[in-house]
Design a protein around this motif. Structure first.
Motif, PDB file in Angstrom:
ATOM      1  N   ILE A 184       0.828  -1.212   0.000  1.00 26.17           N
ATOM      2  CA  ILE A 184       0.000   0.000   0.000  1.00 26.17           C
ATOM      3  C   ILE A 184       0.862   1.262   0.000  1.00 26.17           C
ATOM      4  O   ILE A 184       0.571   2.230  -0.711  1.00 26.17           O
ATOM      5  N   LEU A 185       1.966   1.258   0.776  1.00 25.03           N
ATOM      6  CA  LEU A 185       2.746   2.486   0.950  1.00 25.03           C
ATOM      7  C   LEU A 185       3.811   2.730  -0.117  1.00 25.03           C
ATOM      8  O   LEU A 185       4.080   3.875  -0.464  1.00 25.03           O
ATOM      9  N   VAL A 186       4.449   1.664  -0.630  1.00 27.41           N
ATOM     10  CA  VAL A 186       5.539   1.869  -1.593  1.00 27.41           C
ATOM     11  C   VAL A 186       5.081   2.621  -2.856  1.00 27.41           C
ATOM     12  O   VAL A 186       5.793   3.500  -3.327  1.00 27.41           O
ATOM     13  N   PRO A 187       3.864   2.345  -3.405  1.00 27.04           N
ATOM     14  CA  PRO A 187       3.452   3.110  -4.593  1.00 27.04           C
ATOM     15  C   PRO A 187       3.367   4.625  -4.333  1.00 27.04           C
ATOM     16  O   PRO A 187       3.559   5.424  -5.248  1.00 27.04           O
ATOM     17  N   ILE A 188       3.092   5.009  -3.080  1.00 21.57           N
ATOM     18  CA  ILE A 188       2.950   6.436  -2.761  1.00 21.57           C
ATOM     19  C   ILE A 188       4.331   7.083  -2.591  1.00 21.57           C
ATOM     20  O   ILE A 188       4.468   8.296  -2.574  1.00 21.57           O
ATOM     21  N   SER A 189       5.383   6.228  -2.506  1.00 20.02           N
ATOM     22  CA  SER A 189       6.726   6.747  -2.210  1.00 20.02           C
ATOM     23  C   SER A 189       7.235   7.720  -3.270  1.00 20.02           C
ATOM     24  O   SER A 189       7.937   8.671  -2.950  1.00 20.02           O
ATOM     25  N   GLY A 190       6.872   7.472  -4.537  1.00 19.39           N
ATOM     26  CA  GLY A 190       7.293   8.386  -5.611  1.00 19.39           C
ATOM     27  C   GLY A 190       6.801   9.801  -5.348  1.00 19.39           C
ATOM     28  O   GLY A 190       7.496  10.793  -5.581  1.00 19.39           O
ATOM     29  N   LEU A 191       5.578   9.883  -4.834  1.00 18.68           N
ATOM     30  CA  LEU A 191       4.968  11.169  -4.495  1.00 18.68           C
ATOM     31  C   LEU A 191       5.668  11.782  -3.276  1.00 18.68           C
ATOM     32  O   LEU A 191       5.991  12.974  -3.258  1.00 18.68           O
ATOM     33  N   LEU A 192       5.921  10.953  -2.262  1.00 18.17           N
ATOM     34  CA  LEU A 192       6.578  11.436  -1.031  1.00 18.17           C
ATOM     35  C   LEU A 192       7.977  11.978  -1.317  1.00 18.17           C
ATOM     36  O   LEU A 192       8.408  12.961  -0.717  1.00 18.17           O
TER      37      LEU A 192
ATOM     38  N   ASN B 127       4.181   7.887 -12.639  1.00 17.69           N
ATOM     39  CA  ASN B 127       4.128   8.106 -14.080  1.00 17.69           C
ATOM     40  C   ASN B 127       4.337   6.783 -14.822  1.00 17.69           C
ATOM     41  O   ASN B 127       5.465   6.329 -15.017  1.00 17.69           O
ATOM     42  N   LEU B 128       3.217   6.166 -15.232  1.00  9.71           N
ATOM     43  CA  LEU B 128       3.291   4.853 -15.892  1.00  9.71           C
ATOM     44  C   LEU B 128       3.858   4.955 -17.308  1.00  9.71           C
ATOM     45  O   LEU B 128       4.087   3.937 -17.954  1.00  9.71           O
ATOM     46  N   ARG B 129       4.097   6.196 -17.763  1.00 13.76           N
ATOM     47  CA  ARG B 129       4.727   6.352 -19.094  1.00 13.76           C
ATOM     48  C   ARG B 129       6.168   5.838 -19.069  1.00 13.76           C
ATOM     49  O   ARG B 129       6.802   5.721 -20.105  1.00 13.76           O
ATOM     50  N   ALA B 130       6.668   5.525 -17.866  1.00 14.19           N
ATOM     51  CA  ALA B 130       7.997   4.893 -17.757  1.00 14.19           C
ATOM     52  C   ALA B 130       8.025   3.587 -18.553  1.00 14.19           C
ATOM     53  O   ALA B 130       9.070   3.177 -19.053  1.00 14.19           O
ATOM     54  N   PHE B 131       6.850   2.939 -18.695  1.00 16.06           N
ATOM     55  CA  PHE B 131       6.776   1.672 -19.438  1.00 16.06           C
ATOM     56  C   PHE B 131       6.957   1.870 -20.950  1.00 16.06           C
ATOM     57  O   PHE B 131       7.045   0.899 -21.685  1.00 16.06           O
TER      58      PHE B 131
ATOM     59  N   GLY C 111      10.232   5.342 -11.541  1.00 20.66           N
ATOM     60  CA  GLY C 111      10.842   4.049 -11.864  1.00 20.66           C
ATOM     61  C   GLY C 111      11.129   3.233 -10.620  1.00 20.66           C
ATOM     62  O   GLY C 111      10.823   2.041 -10.560  1.00 20.66           O
ATOM     63  N   THR C 112      11.706   3.890  -9.583  1.00 23.98           N
ATOM     64  CA  THR C 112      12.017   3.155  -8.343  1.00 23.98           C
ATOM     65  C   THR C 112      10.733   2.751  -7.621  1.00 23.98           C
ATOM     66  O   THR C 112      10.657   1.659  -7.065  1.00 23.98           O
ATOM     67  N   ALA C 113       9.707   3.623  -7.661  1.00 25.24           N
ATOM     68  CA  ALA C 113       8.424   3.275  -7.009  1.00 25.24           C
ATOM     69  C   ALA C 113       7.787   2.064  -7.690  1.00 25.24           C
ATOM     70  O   ALA C 113       7.304   1.143  -7.022  1.00 25.24           O
ATOM     71  N   ILE C 114       7.816   2.039  -9.038  1.00 27.02           N
ATOM     72  CA  ILE C 114       7.226   0.916  -9.787  1.00 27.02           C
ATOM     73  C   ILE C 114       7.970  -0.383  -9.455  1.00 27.02           C
ATOM     74  O   ILE C 114       7.364  -1.399  -9.126  1.00 27.02           O
ATOM     75  N   MET C 115       9.316  -0.333  -9.523  1.00 24.96           N
ATOM     76  CA  MET C 115      10.098  -1.561  -9.284  1.00 24.96           C
ATOM     77  C   MET C 115       9.930  -2.087  -7.853  1.00 24.96           C
ATOM     78  O   MET C 115       9.743  -3.278  -7.639  1.00 24.96           O
ATOM     79  N   ASN C 116       9.979  -1.168  -6.868  1.00 30.21           N
ATOM     80  CA  ASN C 116       9.859  -1.592  -5.474  1.00 30.21           C
ATOM     81  C   ASN C 116       8.464  -2.122  -5.151  1.00 30.21           C
ATOM     82  O   ASN C 116       8.312  -3.075  -4.396  1.00 30.21           O
ATOM     83  N   THR C 117       7.433  -1.492  -5.739  1.00 33.25           N
ATOM     84  CA  THR C 117       6.061  -1.956  -5.507  1.00 33.25           C
ATOM     85  C   THR C 117       5.877  -3.359  -6.077  1.00 33.25           C
ATOM     86  O   THR C 117       5.361  -4.258  -5.404  1.00 33.25           O
ATOM     87  N   LEU C 118       6.323  -3.535  -7.328  1.00 30.38           N
ATOM     88  CA  LEU C 118       6.107  -4.832  -7.977  1.00 30.38           C
ATOM     89  C   LEU C 118       6.934  -5.939  -7.335  1.00 30.38           C
ATOM     90  O   LEU C 118       6.554  -7.106  -7.396  1.00 30.38           O
ATOM     91  N   GLN C 119       8.046  -5.581  -6.673  1.00 30.88           N
ATOM     92  CA  GLN C 119       8.801  -6.604  -5.923  1.00 30.88           C
ATOM     93  C   GLN C 119       7.963  -7.148  -4.776  1.00 30.88           C
ATOM     94  O   GLN C 119       7.940  -8.354  -4.538  1.00 30.88           O
ATOM     95  N   GLN C 120       7.258  -6.250  -4.076  1.00 30.49           N
ATOM     96  CA  GLN C 120       6.414  -6.697  -2.944  1.00 30.49           C
ATOM     97  C   GLN C 120       5.258  -7.561  -3.456  1.00 30.49           C
ATOM     98  O   GLN C 120       4.938  -8.593  -2.885  1.00 30.49           O
ATOM     99  N   VAL C 121       4.634  -7.103  -4.567  1.00 28.21           N
ATOM    100  CA  VAL C 121       3.503  -7.851  -5.143  1.00 28.21           C
ATOM    101  C   VAL C 121       3.991  -9.227  -5.621  1.00 28.21           C
ATOM    102  O   VAL C 121       3.345 -10.245  -5.371  1.00 28.21           O
TER     103      VAL C 121
END
Length: 488
Positions: free
Chosen positions: A70-78, A266-270, A402-412
């Motif tokens: 829940i929290l890692v995706p918000i990290s990019g914003l933080l 920013n999902l445009r990273a994909f 990019g770091t938020a996406i990678m870290n979130t998907l590692q947890q998932v």
């Protein structure tokens, strides 16, 4: 434009006191990873002491993963709202508070609350660590720096079970947390003294709907898959509803991010193909490593009758080899790029898991140590090169995303991998028991459990083969920081 961007970046990189910043981050990261895995070995002990079922004990891991999801995706914003120092102090404060509550915990409820508070600290720290390193280390030296992170992040889980086994057999599970506490305090003091603000605070608009959709999306999927490991399994309405809510919320979240001017992530990273391939590789790798790291110690303790300490000792050589290989892989990546590391790495992982799928109650200590070490060498060849190569393709302003996406998907991936492995193991055990005449015979029970464990390793091998196919699309990224995207 490119020349000016690079000339702006170079002098800036030299102003940072890189070593003290790295020491603060890596010490905090090491203890975070240590307490995460050390508790896994203590679970069977906790079931007896706290008088709880395996399903209830599993919540100590599930709640941790859920909080991260829940929290890692918000990290990019933080990262764009608060300074590096503020986030570091906040992360360490949560970690210290959670560790102290856990060390004092008189019952399961207190321990569960402590795990959630600890996870809040880890959720802030992981993305901060990666983002800070991306900013302060020039691209051509980044492989070696990421290798150093790999050394720290992989040695902690390797020694965690061994030290935990030693503490449990001589003292009590509370000491896992008492041991971590002084190191976290030292990391906090180092951070207060040496941490510098490395990222720009832009304070983008906060979109509440994005946060809600992200929380339900990632939270629902982590919760659903984690709950599938329980007795009722995949057919449970709780599991089906949680995963359905998670998938719907994620689809809505993705649509919203792509239509907003200032998205939360920013999902445009994909759009950047090597970033997408890197994310896929990390996802598969985390599924393989976390599922096998759960199944193997379980089999060593329940199938072969080893104590927690001895099971931890058997897994120690592989973990240490993996940690020592990470800096070497970092240097090789800087020199040769990712392809010549990742493809052989996946072959080694697939072959190791194939051999592990023949494990029995009579498998020797040497068999386990050699295969586990080979598996860990393979993992070190995949994780860091794929991750660094993917992030390297992103423009500077995409780093927090990019770091938020990678870290979130590692947890998932961790939640999905462990849930699938446990359910494959359980169903394999049940199916085997249906074929025997005397279900109460201990030799049949052991044979059924062995059959389930073998099936779980075959699942890991299939994932590694899928990863191998994806790896053929890897290309080395030549770093050019053009302004390819609108600034946050």
């Amino acid at each position: 434009m490119e020349a000016t961007m690079q000339s702006k970046q170079q002098p800036q990189a030299k102003q940072f006191k890189t070593i003290p910043i790295l020491v603060s981050l890596l010490l905090a990261g090491f203890i975070g990873m240590f307490s995460e895995t050390a508790l896994n070995v203590a679970l069977s002990d906790l079931m007896t002491v706290l008088n709880i079922t395996p399903t209830t004990a599993q919540w100590l891991t599930t709640a941790y993963l859920l909080t991260l999801g829940i929290l890692v995706p918000i990290s990019g914003l933080l990262l764009q709202w608060f300074t590096t120092r503020q986030l570091f102090v906040a992360a360490l404060s949560f970690s210290i508070a959670g560790t102290f509550i856990a060390a004092m915990a008189p019952n399961f409820e207190f321990l569960l609350m402590a795990r959630i508070v600890q996870a809040m600290g880890t959720a802030l720290l992981l993305p901060l660590m990666f983002n800070t390193i991306l900013v302060i280390i020039p691209p051509e030296k980044r492989g070696a720096a990421m290798g150093l992170i790999g050394l720290v992040i992989m040695v902690a889980p390797a020694i965690g079970p061994t030290i935990a086994g030693l503490l449990i057999s001589n003292l009590s599970w509370h000491w896992i947390f008492w041991l971590s506490l002084p190191f976290l305090v030292i990391a906090l003091i180092c951070g207060i003294l040496f941490m510098q603000n490395v990222s720009e605070v832009t304070k983008p608009k906060i979109d509440v709907l994005s946060i809600v959709l992200s929380s339900f999306g990632f939270g629902g999927i982590v919760y659903g898959f984690s709950s599938a490991g329980e007795e009722s399994g995949w057919s449970s309405p709780k599991v089906i509803i949680a995963i359905a809510i998670g998938v719907i919320a994620l689809v809505l979240f993705a649509i919203r991010q792509l239509t907003m001017k200032q998205p939360m992530i920013n999902l445009r990273a994909f759009k950047f193909p090597m970033f997408t391939v890197g994310v896929l590789m990390i996802f598969i790798c985390m599924m393989v490593i976390l599922s096998s790291m759960l199944i193997l110690p379980m089999y060593l303790q329940q199938g072969q009758g080893y104590s927690a300490f001895k099971a931890g000792l058997l897994l120690l050589p592989g973990g240490i080899i993996n940690g020592l290989m990470s800096p070497l892989m970092g240097r090789l990546f800087d020199k040769y790029g990712p392809k010549w590391l990742v493809i052989p790495g996946l072959v080694v992982v697939a072959v190791s898991l194939w051999f592990f799928s023949s494990i029995t109650a009579t498998s020797t200590v040497i068999f386990v140590i050699v295969l586990h070490s080979a598996l860990m060498i393979g993992i070190s060849m995949i994780m860091m090169p794929a991750q660094t190569n993917g992030i390297n393709q992103l423009p500077l302003e995409y780093y927090p995303d990019g770091t938020a996406i990678m870290n979130t998907l590692q947890q998932v991936a961790g939640a999905i991998g462990t849930a699938l492995a446990v359910s494959i193991m359980t169903s394999g055990t049940k199916n085997y028991m249906k074929t025997v005449t005397d279900a109460a015979d201990p030799s049949n029970v052991l044979a059924a459990f062995t059959h389930g464990v073998q099936n779980a390793f075959i699942f890991g091998m299939i994932m590694a083969v899928i990863g191998l196919i994806v790896a053929f699309f890897l290309k080395r990224v030549v770093i050019q920081h053009k302004s390819q995207a609108p600034m946050h």
